[in-house]
Motif scaffolding. Structure first.
Motif, mmCIF file in Angstrom:
data_model
loop_
_atom_site.group_PDB
_atom_site.id
_atom_site.type_symbol
_atom_site.label_atom_id
_atom_site.label_comp_id
_atom_site.label_asym_id
_atom_site.label_seq_id
_atom_site.Cartn_x
_atom_site.Cartn_y
_atom_site.Cartn_z
ATOM 1 N N PRO A 76 23.599 23.969 21.395
ATOM 2 C CA PRO A 76 23.258 25.364 21.103
ATOM 3 C C PRO A 76 21.848 25.445 20.501
ATOM 4 O O PRO A 76 21.459 24.600 19.696
ATOM 5 N N VAL A 77 21.104 26.454 20.926
ATOM 6 C CA VAL A 77 19.734 26.637 20.463
ATOM 7 C C VAL A 77 19.676 27.919 19.639
ATOM 8 O O VAL A 77 20.194 28.955 20.052
ATOM 9 N N SER A 104 16.720 34.024 16.571
ATOM 10 C CA SER A 104 17.824 33.388 15.853
ATOM 11 C C SER A 104 19.030 34.309 15.755
ATOM 12 O O SER A 104 20.156 33.845 15.625
ATOM 13 N N SER A 105 18.840 35.628 15.840
ATOM 14 C CA SER A 105 19.965 36.562 15.771
ATOM 15 C C SER A 105 20.835 36.509 17.030
ATOM 16 O O SER A 105 21.995 36.878 16.998
ATOM 17 N N GLN A 106 20.283 36.047 18.161
ATOM 18 C CA GLN A 106 21.057 35.987 19.393
ATOM 19 C C GLN A 106 21.406 34.555 19.781
ATOM 20 O O GLN A 106 22.502 34.287 20.247
ATOM 21 N N GLY A 107 20.511 33.617 19.614
ATOM 22 C CA GLY A 107 20.758 32.228 19.981
ATOM 23 C C GLY A 107 20.960 32.060 21.486
ATOM 24 O O GLY A 107 20.922 33.018 22.247
ATOM 25 N N LEU A 108 21.136 30.818 21.881
ATOM 26 C CA LEU A 108 21.351 30.494 23.294
ATOM 27 C C LEU A 108 22.326 29.325 23.370
ATOM 28 O O LEU A 108 21.985 28.189 23.057
ATOM 29 N N GLN A 109 23.533 29.639 23.766
ATOM 30 C CA GLN A 109 24.584 28.629 23.828
ATOM 31 C C GLN A 109 24.461 27.802 25.106
ATOM 32 O O GLN A 109 23.850 28.247 26.083
#
Length: 142
Positions: A76-77, A104-109
């Motif tokens: 996860p990023v 950072s509020s959404q991220g990237l799984q």
């Protein structure tokens, strides 16, 4: 009358130069791509990258770069930032902008994708009108 007009013109040019010089002396934020992030670059896929421009009623041109980033890796990023590098007609770097495409509020799984939109309204004259080079400058992992 001519001397007054010339003095006024020189005054305006001087103020413009000082304003431009003040902006060009602003420090550029430097980020370093860690070894861990560099190894993960092959797990990120930028796709559907397009550039468009629109003019507003004030005569300004807004250049937008849109696209999608996919996380094809297993981590996860939290956030991703790109350097967008604009060049002049001779291939010399003209302008560099550090832009966040994953916040950072959404991220990237892992397996996820996020669309991004990067607006630019301050590209200097002399730009070659070609899609800027996009380089991943920072990856923050969860």
């Amino acid at each position: 009358m001519l001397l007054i007009a010339l003095g006024l013109l020189l005054g305006i040019a001087g103020v413009g130069y000082l304003e431009w010089k003040g902006r060009s002396d602003l420090p550029v934020e430097q980020v370093v791509l860690t070894d861990e992030a560099r190894e993960y670059l092959t797990s990120l896929d930028l796709s559907d990258v397009e550039m468009g421009a629109t003019d507003n009623s004030l005569g300004q041109t807004l250049v937008e770069i849109t696209g999608t980033i996919r996380n094809i890796g297993d981590r996860p990023v939290r956030s991703i930032r790109l350097n967008c590098v604009f060049f002049d007609v001779y291939g010399i770097e003209l302008h560099r902008v550090l832009s966040t495409i994953v916040r950072s509020s959404q991220g990237l799984q892992p397996g996820g994708e996020v669309p991004f939109r990067l607006p630019f309204d301050d590209i200097p004259d002399g730009w070659n009108q070609v899609l800027p080079s996009l380089y991943v400058a920072e990856i923050v992992f969860d």
